[in-house]
Design a protein around this motif. Structure first.
Motif, PDB file in Angstrom:
ATOM      1  N   ARG A  25      -8.553   6.510   9.143  1.00 53.09           N
ATOM      2  CA  ARG A  25      -9.906   5.231   9.645  1.00 53.09           C
ATOM      3  C   ARG A  25      -9.661   4.392  10.695  1.00 53.09           C
ATOM      4  O   ARG A  25     -10.923   4.288  12.184  1.00 53.09           O
ATOM      5  CB  ARG A  25      -9.372   5.202   8.284  1.00 53.09           C
ATOM      6  N   GLU A  26      -8.640   3.662  11.112  1.00 55.50           N
ATOM      7  CA  GLU A  26      -9.037   2.281  11.880  1.00 55.50           C
ATOM      8  C   GLU A  26      -8.816   3.430  13.701  1.00 55.50           C
ATOM      9  O   GLU A  26      -9.148   3.133  14.714  1.00 55.50           O
ATOM     10  CB  GLU A  26      -6.853   1.969  12.202  1.00 55.50           C
TER      11      GLU A  26
ATOM     12  N   ASP B  68      -4.571   4.905   7.141  1.00 54.03           N
ATOM     13  CA  ASP B  68      -5.146   3.794   7.331  1.00 54.03           C
ATOM     14  C   ASP B  68      -5.598   3.896   8.588  1.00 54.03           C
ATOM     15  O   ASP B  68      -6.175   3.657   9.996  1.00 54.03           O
ATOM     16  CB  ASP B  68      -4.058   3.081   7.515  1.00 54.03           C
TER      17      ASP B  68
ATOM     18  N   MET C 267       1.229   1.520   9.471  1.00 52.82           N
ATOM     19  CA  MET C 267       0.397   1.934   9.391  1.00 52.82           C
ATOM     20  C   MET C 267       0.491   3.567   8.428  1.00 52.82           C
ATOM     21  O   MET C 267       1.511   3.780   8.622  1.00 52.82           O
ATOM     22  CB  MET C 267      -0.616   2.856   9.872  1.00 52.82           C
TER      23      MET C 267
ATOM     24  N   ILE D 131      -6.725  -0.350  18.188  1.00 53.10           N
ATOM     25  CA  ILE D 131      -6.517   0.222  16.632  1.00 53.10           C
ATOM     26  C   ILE D 131      -6.568  -0.828  15.825  1.00 53.10           C
ATOM     27  O   ILE D 131      -7.284  -1.160  14.839  1.00 53.10           O
ATOM     28  CB  ILE D 131      -5.271   1.142  16.453  1.00 53.10           C
ATOM     29  N   THR D 132      -5.717  -2.219  15.511  1.00 55.13           N
ATOM     30  CA  THR D 132      -6.071  -3.044  15.234  1.00 55.13           C
ATOM     31  C   THR D 132      -7.240  -3.824  14.899  1.00 55.13           C
ATOM     32  O   THR D 132      -7.345  -4.257  13.978  1.00 55.13           O
ATOM     33  CB  THR D 132      -4.720  -4.714  15.770  1.00 55.13           C
TER      34      THR D 132
END
Lengths: 132, 162
Positions: free
Chosen positions: A56-57, A53, A49, A15-16
């Motif tokens: 979206r991620e 966010d 997060m 995810i990051t």
């Protein structure tokens, strides 16, 4: 094709960095439990997060993952001991305990190998090591 | 939100009661459900209407997670009133008026609408735990659905959202 089962921390890394380097001959298998648990931390304000966010991620990360849900097919396939393909003779002993955390039961049901799954025993066994 | 314009999403207690009554019925093609601890008279009136309409307008729903909960607490919830092979048969041939909603990524947006905690009628706060949040999100993810539950935290959350 190599199959890699992603733990929660693996999914957090994807995810990051959703566009990070991947081996082209590798499938990244992830159960629905992992994003739900990450979402739970976000929902409870225990993550760096914020909710928009995270969504979206997650959407960006999703493209690189093979996500295994807990659905009716999974229940039908994994919830029972069967005498043959059709006759259920009892609940599967793998879930027959309220001592296990429910996420472990969900992992077991989703990843229990069968003729219908495209992964084998090694993926299930790897998941079990997470709880040792 | 009116009881009469929505899908019904069952928590584990309501699901267990529905399955038990379904398999005790003489004729499963026209089951008449009865009110009890987990299904209120208003719930049952609407449930019976959904069944009579064979799910053409609305459906009765349970999350796959509710089935997992039921299996884990089988002896305490249904004991010998329901048999595993009956549950297997139900999953294999689900009636048209019933849907098993998956625990999948479609829940994620709705999960964000579930508060981390709710304020109870006595002023105390209670956390909405992960599994309860999944049940709530299952209802929220549907366009028009109502959660049938006896869980005090979820009931309070439902009150706050109505």
């Amino acid at each position: 094709m190599k199959v890699v089962l992603l733990s929660r921390s693996d999914v957090e890394r994807v995810i990051t960095d959703p566009y990070g380097r991947r081996q082209e001959d590798t499938l990244l298998l992830c159960t629905i439990v992992e994003p739900l648990q990450i979402a739970e931390q976000v929902r409870k304000g225990r993550s760096r997060m914020h909710w928009p966010d995270f969504l979206r991620e997650w959407e960006a990360a999703r493209e690189s993952l093979d996500l295994a849900p807990l659905d009716a097919d999974c229940l039908e396939r994994a919830l029972f001991e069967r005498a043959d393909t059709y006759i259920a003779v009892g609940l599967w002993s793998g879930i027959d305990s309220h001592i296990l955390p429910i996420e472990r039961t969900m992992h077991r049901l989703i990843l229990r190998p069968s003729e219908q799954t495209w992964w084998g025993d090694e993926i299930y066994d790897e998941m079990e090591t997470w709880y040792e | 939100m009116s009881n009469h314009e929505t899908d019904m999403v069952l928590d584990v207690g309501a699901l267990a009661e529905l399955l038990t009554q379904y398999f005790q019925a003489d004729d499963r093609s026209c089951v008449q459900f009865r009110a009890n601890t987990f299904l209120s008279p208003a719930d049952v009136r609407y449930l019976n209407r959904i069944v009579a309409e064979d799910g053409r307008r609305h459906v009765v729903v349970a999350s796959a997670a509710a089935f997992v909960e039921l299996a884990r607490k089988w002896d305490g919830i249904v004991g010998d009133q329901l048999q595993p092979h009956q549950l297997a048969a139900f999953l294999q041939a689900t009636p048209d008026w019933f849907a098993v909603d998956p625990v999948d990524e479609s829940l994620l947006p709705a999960l964000g609408q579930v508060p981390p905690e709710v304020t109870m009628s006595d002023g105390t706060t209670k956390p909405v735990e992960w599994l309860d949040a999944i049940h709530a999100a299952t209802a929220l993810a549907r366009e028009n659905a109502r959660l049938v539950t006896t869980d005090r935290t979820l009931l309070q959350m439902r009150v706050e959202h109505e």
